[in-house]
Motif scaffolding. Sequence first.
Motif, short mmCIF file in Angstrom:
data_model
loop_
_atom_site.label_atom_id
_atom_site.label_comp_id
_atom_site.label_asym_id
_atom_site.label_seq_id
_atom_site.Cartn_x
_atom_site.Cartn_y
_atom_site.Cartn_z
N GLU A 29 -9.25 -4.11 1.64
CA GLU A 29 -8.33 -5.24 1.81
C GLU A 29 -8.95 -6.34 2.67
N TRP A 32 -8.46 1.94 2.13
CA TRP A 32 -7.72 0.78 1.59
C TRP A 32 -7.88 -0.43 2.50
N TYR A 79 0.83 -1.21 0.00
CA TYR A 79 0.00 0.00 0.00
C TYR A 79 0.86 1.26 0.00
#
Length: 541
Positions: free
Chosen positions: A529, A525, A507
């Motif tokens: 994920e 994110w 990331y």
Amino acid sequence: MMAPAALNGLGPLISFILSISALRDWAKLLIIGSFFETCRRLLATLWSSTIDSFFLTASFEDHDDSYKWMMVWLSKQPSWKNVRNVNISTGERYSGNILPSGEEHDPSGMPKVSYLPAVSGSYTLWYKYRWMQITRVSEPIPGWGLNHRDTLNISIFTRNHDILNTILQDAKQAYQVAQGSSITVHVSDSSNCWRELATRRKRPLDSIILDPGIRELVVEDAQDFLASKGWYAERGIPFRRGYLLYGAPGSGKTSLIHSIAGELELDVYIISLSRSGLDDTGLSELISDLPERCIALMEDIDAALHNSLSREDAPTLPNQTAEFIPSRPPAPTTSKVSLSGLLNALDGIGAQEGRILFATTNKYSSLDPALCRPGRMDLHVEFKLASRYQADELFKRFYLPSSPKPAAGDDQETKSSPAQSHLNGSSPDESSANLIDLGVPDDTTNSLPPSSSASSEKSERVAPTYIGTRHRGHAPKLSSDQLSALAAQFASAIPEREVSMAALQGYLMSQKSRPSEAAKGVSDWLQKELTDKKARHETKS
């Protein structure tokens, strides 16, 4: 009565043969020729022995470390510049003896050229007023492929063995200098011999971000083991040490081994248990041929032998078998290594001493207890998913300023941080734009398509479509307080033991030049994920 008659019949025949003068001459010629040939051979042997008494000859096989020492040492000799038949090498290990115009460093950054002894050639040089002859011979190895065995022969005109010891010491020092900041990785070939695969730069220990104490535990234990050879010998204990690193994928197991190899200055020998054609005998040969000081690495040992290193097969329910076999048949394996063969190779009578064994696994419970017992795997270290401490340290190290100091005219720019300007919504000045792009992220896969009017006006400048992150720009120059604040913001959004360090690093790579964006966007994110991870888990189950 018959025997004397037969002898009486041979007498006239012998007398007839001896009466032929040509046969007598041939017999004389044979006797005289044999005499002179015997004298010639005796004189040649005496001459060869006399000459050899003034020469000291040493042979170096390519599978031995001394061969690499001598090749590096020869590549550094100035007299190689005058040799007429050579092999050219641009390898990092041999580089350094031929440079254009006598320059010490090549400004273009291209690899430097070295001269090495050519195969099946003889060369002469002088070393400390001693005449030397070097011959390199290559012989093919029976079997498939282009495998061959090299031998380096060196003859020195001297009767003193001290000069050979001096050459070996100089060659070893030259090899260590050439090795410098790198380690050598070896793999096994189809003939169960170790071959050099590549050289890798040493990785600093502080670049491995683990929970406090784990890195120090393994490193200090390995250092103490290497310094305890006498202690093991006094007590009759085999001088071997094994480490089992287990835990979540992407948690830093292999990276730690790489770093430890550089810290201890040990080469790495990769033992692939799933290699085609490898059996118990071949595995024993490989382990017994390991050097005394090295790291033997077995990665993913849980999946190496028939998907499980256990002498007992795990029970499978009938309904699970019916659903699993049609969709995913077991992968065929050509390895013939058994668990008992592995156990005997690790601590059997033929196992090499002085080596350090590292084994990694993602499924600790699937390993057989016999493999995990002390003497084979002495220290078991668990690697967990990332903690907030690791996330904080990773962020700080990732955006650690590494660019050169700015010029005097850039002092004002340094005082007003580009990251802070971006956080406040102000646009960066022109000089900071050269340092980093603080505007729209480079990732265009999720960007909205341009309007039709904009497309018509700038039809020749349509942004390309791609997947991934462009590798450009550098992180802004942050002060320690700014970096700590962003790292704390980033770490606070990371749940304990939910994602791996590899995922976090991936990331951050997507935001390598935007630390503030990385800190603010990690929550989105992370949610994506974890959702994808849950979906993959449900699909497998």
